[in-house]
Each structure stands twice: as C-alpha cells, then as structure tokens.
Design an enzyme around this catalytic site. Structure first.
Site, PDB file in Angstrom:
ATOM      1  N   ALA A  37     -11.521  21.830  -6.569  1.00  0.00           N
ATOM      2  CA  ALA A  37     -12.384  21.900  -7.752  1.00  0.00           C
ATOM      3  C   ALA A  37     -13.820  22.281  -7.390  1.00  0.00           C
ATOM      4  O   ALA A  37     -14.302  21.986  -6.294  1.00  0.00           O
ATOM      5  CB  ALA A  37     -12.367  20.552  -8.477  1.00  0.00           C
ATOM      6  N   ARG A  62      -2.388  23.795  -5.263  1.00  0.00           N
ATOM      7  CA  ARG A  62      -1.105  24.398  -5.626  1.00  0.00           C
ATOM      8  C   ARG A  62      -0.858  25.673  -4.827  1.00  0.00           C
ATOM      9  O   ARG A  62       0.270  25.991  -4.474  1.00  0.00           O
ATOM     10  CB  ARG A  62      -1.084  24.725  -7.125  1.00  0.00           C
ATOM     11  CG  ARG A  62      -1.235  23.523  -8.037  1.00  0.00           C
ATOM     12  CD  ARG A  62      -0.064  22.567  -7.940  1.00  0.00           C
ATOM     13  NE  ARG A  62      -0.097  21.572  -8.995  1.00  0.00           N
ATOM     14  CZ  ARG A  62       0.742  20.555  -9.078  1.00  0.00           C
ATOM     15  NH1 ARG A  62       1.683  20.405  -8.158  1.00  0.00           N
ATOM     16  NH2 ARG A  62       0.660  19.671 -10.059  1.00  0.00           N
ATOM     17  N   LEU A 102      -9.201  16.495 -10.351  1.00  0.00           N
ATOM     18  CA  LEU A 102      -8.305  17.363 -11.107  1.00  0.00           C
ATOM     19  C   LEU A 102      -8.695  17.415 -12.583  1.00  0.00           C
ATOM     20  O   LEU A 102      -9.481  16.576 -13.052  1.00  0.00           O
ATOM     21  CB  LEU A 102      -6.863  16.866 -10.964  1.00  0.00           C
ATOM     22  CG  LEU A 102      -6.251  16.923  -9.561  1.00  0.00           C
ATOM     23  CD1 LEU A 102      -4.909  16.194  -9.534  1.00  0.00           C
ATOM     24  CD2 LEU A 102      -6.088  18.366  -9.100  1.00  0.00           C
ATOM     25  N   LYS A 125     -14.934  11.406 -13.498  1.00  0.00           N
ATOM     26  CA  LYS A 125     -14.949  11.035 -14.898  1.00  0.00           C
ATOM     27  C   LYS A 125     -14.497  12.199 -15.761  1.00  0.00           C
ATOM     28  O   LYS A 125     -14.669  13.357 -15.358  1.00  0.00           O
ATOM     29  CB  LYS A 125     -16.336  10.537 -15.276  1.00  0.00           C
ATOM     30  CG  LYS A 125     -17.379  11.582 -15.660  1.00  0.00           C
ATOM     31  CD  LYS A 125     -17.716  12.628 -14.654  1.00  0.00           C
ATOM     32  CE  LYS A 125     -18.583  12.097 -13.552  1.00  0.00           C
ATOM     33  NZ  LYS A 125     -18.884  13.146 -12.552  1.00  0.00           N
ATOM     34  N   ASP A 209     -19.792  15.419 -22.332  1.00  0.00           N
ATOM     35  CA  ASP A 209     -20.931  15.003 -23.114  1.00  0.00           C
ATOM     36  C   ASP A 209     -20.805  13.619 -23.725  1.00  0.00           C
ATOM     37  O   ASP A 209     -21.673  12.779 -23.548  1.00  0.00           O
ATOM     38  CB  ASP A 209     -21.197  16.038 -24.204  1.00  0.00           C
ATOM     39  CG  ASP A 209     -21.490  17.404 -23.585  1.00  0.00           C
ATOM     40  OD1 ASP A 209     -21.690  17.443 -22.376  1.00  0.00           O
ATOM     41  OD2 ASP A 209     -21.511  18.391 -24.305  1.00  0.00           O
TER      42      ASP A 209
END
Length: 381
Positions: A37, A62, A102, A125, A209
């Site tokens: 990521a 992957r 993820l 988060k 947000d």
C-alpha cells in the site's frame, strides 16, 4: 519556511539505528506487511529506521513480482506473492507482527487470520467496516493475549495531546461546541480509487474523513456522542453503483456534558477558477465558556501545525508541539513488549468510533459499509 523544510527533510530521512544489536530492550520484532500500500512507507517503513526494535522482515502482495520489487526497494528481507501470499506471510514462524494496510473491506478477514496465526496486529484505520467486526477482533485478541492497535497516528503526536491538555486544564472552562473539518481538493482521489468502492468499504465518510473527524471530536470532548442530530451526504456520482458512496458530508451530534459537535468532510472540493487547488481544511475548533482553541492540521501535524489559544479578555497565543519520532509505532512496540506506552487507542475507543460512524450513516440513510463475508472458525483457515 526553514523549519518546515527541516521537518520535511527529517521525516523523509529519519536517523537509522542498528537492528542487529540485542540491547537491554531485547530482540527486534519481525514485521510482516500485508500488501504494498502507498501508506506503508510513511506509516511503517521510514519510522522503523529509527526503532531498534522494529525489523522489516517480509511483505506479501497478490502479484509476486510487485511484492519482490517492494521488498527490494524498502529493505524487507523476504517477499511472498500469489493467491496464497497473505496467508504464507502469516504462517511464517519468524513473523511477530502483521501490519495491515489493506483496503477497509479486507481488514476484518486478514486481521482475524493474523490473530489466529498468533501474530500481533498494527491495523490501519478504520479498523473494520462495522462495530460488530471490531468487537470480534478485540475479543479474539484478548483470548489469544495478542495486541491490536488501530493506527490513528495523530493521536500519538504531541500536537493533539497539547490541545487536550489545554482543555483538561480548565483554562478555557467548560466545552460548549467542537467542530472538525477534513477536506481535500478535487482529484485527490481520482476515478477508480478504492475510496469510491462501496464493496471495499470505501467512501470518504468512512475511510478517512468521518473516521478522523468523529475520532478527534470524541477525543477532545473526553466523551461519546449521545445522538446524531443531523446528517447529510452527497453521493460521489449519480450512477447506481455510487448511491451509497459519498464525496462530502455534514453531521451534527450531541455529546455527553451537553456538548454539540459539528463535522464536515469533502474529498472533492472544487478548484478555484477551475484550476487552482484549494488548501485542505484539516482543523478542529473547540469553543468553551471562557475562550476557544483551534488546531490546524491535526491530521499530519508532524509536517506543520498551529495551535491557536484565544482566552476571553486575554491576548491570543499560538503554540506548536513537534516530534520527529513516530510515537504510534513506538507505543505499539512498547505494548507488545509489555511496557506501558505513552498513550493508547484501546478497544473500547475503536468500537465506539465505528459505532458512531455507523450511526451517522444510518441517520442519512446511506447504511453501513458491507460486512465482511469472512466467518472465523478456530479450526479452519
């Protein structure tokens, strides 16, 4: 400007410590990263350089070639790829901790699998798509005596802690109103970005947000909401697949102690004259009976922030509170090692945040994000 450039330099080039020396703190923890990521370099990789107890051990993706390239670029010792790459990483007996950045819709499944495999989890988060899933994660972690932390990085920075200390000191008196805004210019999340995917648990109100704004609201108020008074969301587009995907929202909540909270988010703020990106609004303002305090840029305060304190009848002052350490990572390591962290985001805090995000969605009629189809069984993968 010089101070800003200095901070950017130190954040981009943190001091490196030796990882091989076993000192009084003990052996470094081997971190395994699920996925490649974009958040990982800033959230884990660069902060790890200055932590003797954090070792970048392995990454899984992957695509095996992508995993291998990511590992080589960022200094991981191993990589796993293919359809079973995530599980292979979890099954590696040398891995102590799983870092899970993820897409939101995959958080529950792979955190549960990591816990089942005996690994501590540093979880980006929002922790899950529903409060029920967050509860299940922490219940499993407790049964297995493992640590899970929802990585609200800003909570570990001295800037937001300084604001809370001002409020807790009673200098400004009783809190009456808290407003929090988090906006970004149009194009920040382009077409096809996972933030616009309902199936992956996306949309700004959830992913970023409202999760942040609800969290800062609850943290500074030292209390939880009691009701959602109003909520309005604007869909990302008129297409059917976006009917539950918002690009902006407003909400008003009542909290304990008769506090009113106001939230606003927009991940698609129109550019000035159609070409000039607007400056993001990343602020929280607390109005009290004897003045107010505002923090600008509570989201990423390590780059730049300001704390404006305006006591009634007294001169306004501006404060700052910087630290170049990633205290979030340090606190997580302390907890895993059995030490007391400087601060913490506990299970009750995470579950409450998820609950009130769901309540906001329910008020507007958008509905919760889709629950994971993964069903945990102790005797099955």
């Amino acid at each position: 400007m010089f101070a800003l450039l200095s901070r950017i330099y130190h954040i981009s080039n943190p001091p490196k410590v030796k990882k091989n020396d076993v000192d009084e703190k003990g052996k470094p923890l081997n971190f395994g990263c699920l996925g490649a990521a974009k958040i990982t370099p800033g959230a884990l990789i660069k902060p790890s350089y200055s932590h003797a107890e954090v070792n970048l051990y392995a990454v899984a993706a992957r695509d095996a070639k992508r995993a291998e390239a990511f590992a080589k670029e960022h200094g991981f010792q191993k990589s796993y790829g293919g359809s079973n790459g995530y599980q292979d990483l979890i099954d590696d007996p040398e891995v102590d901790v799983i870092y899970n950045p993820l897409p939101n819709g995959l958080h529950f499944e792979w955190t549960m699998k990591a816990l089942k495999g005996g690994k501590h989890v540093l979880l980006e988060k929002p922790a899950t798509n529903t409060a029920a899933e967050a509860t299940a994660i922490y219940e499993l972690a407790a049964r297995k005596n493992l640590v899970v932390l929802e990585a609200f990085h800003y909570r570990f920075h001295p800037a937001i802690q300084r604001v809370k200390a001002i409020l807790d000191s009673n200098e400004l008196g009783t809190i009456k109103n808290i407003s929090a805004s988090l906006t970004a210019p149009s194009g920040t999340a382009p077409e096809g970005d996972i933030r616009w995917s309902y199936e992956l648990g996306g949309v700004p109100l959830w992913t970023r947000d409202v999760g942040y704004t609800v969290n800062v609201l609850r943290y500074l108020a030292s209390s939880n909401p009691t009701a959602v008074l109003t909520a309005k969301a604007v869909p990302y587009s008129s297409r059917p697949e976006h009917k539950q995907v918002d690009k902006m929202f407003w909400a008003t909540l009542s909290l304990e102690k008769e506090i009113i909270g106001e939230l606003h988010s927009n991940l698609d703020e129109a550019k000035l004259f159609g070409i000039i990106p607007r400056i993001p609004k990343l602020s929280a303002t607390v109005k009290c009976e004897r003045g107010s305090v505002e923090i600008f840029n509570f989201l990423i305060p390590h780059f730049y922030h300001s704390i404006t304190v305006s006591p009634t009848g007294k001169p306004r002052r501006i404060e700052k509170a910087y630290s170049f350490k990633d205290i979030n990572l340090e606190a997580f390591v302390d907890k895993v090692k059995g030490r007391t962290p400087q601060t913490w985001v506990d299970s009750e805090d995470t579950v409450a945040n998820m609950k009130w995000v769901e309540e906001i969605y329910a008020k507007d009629g958008f509905g919760s994000r889709p629950a994971s189809k993964y069903v945990y069984h102790e005797d099955a993968t």
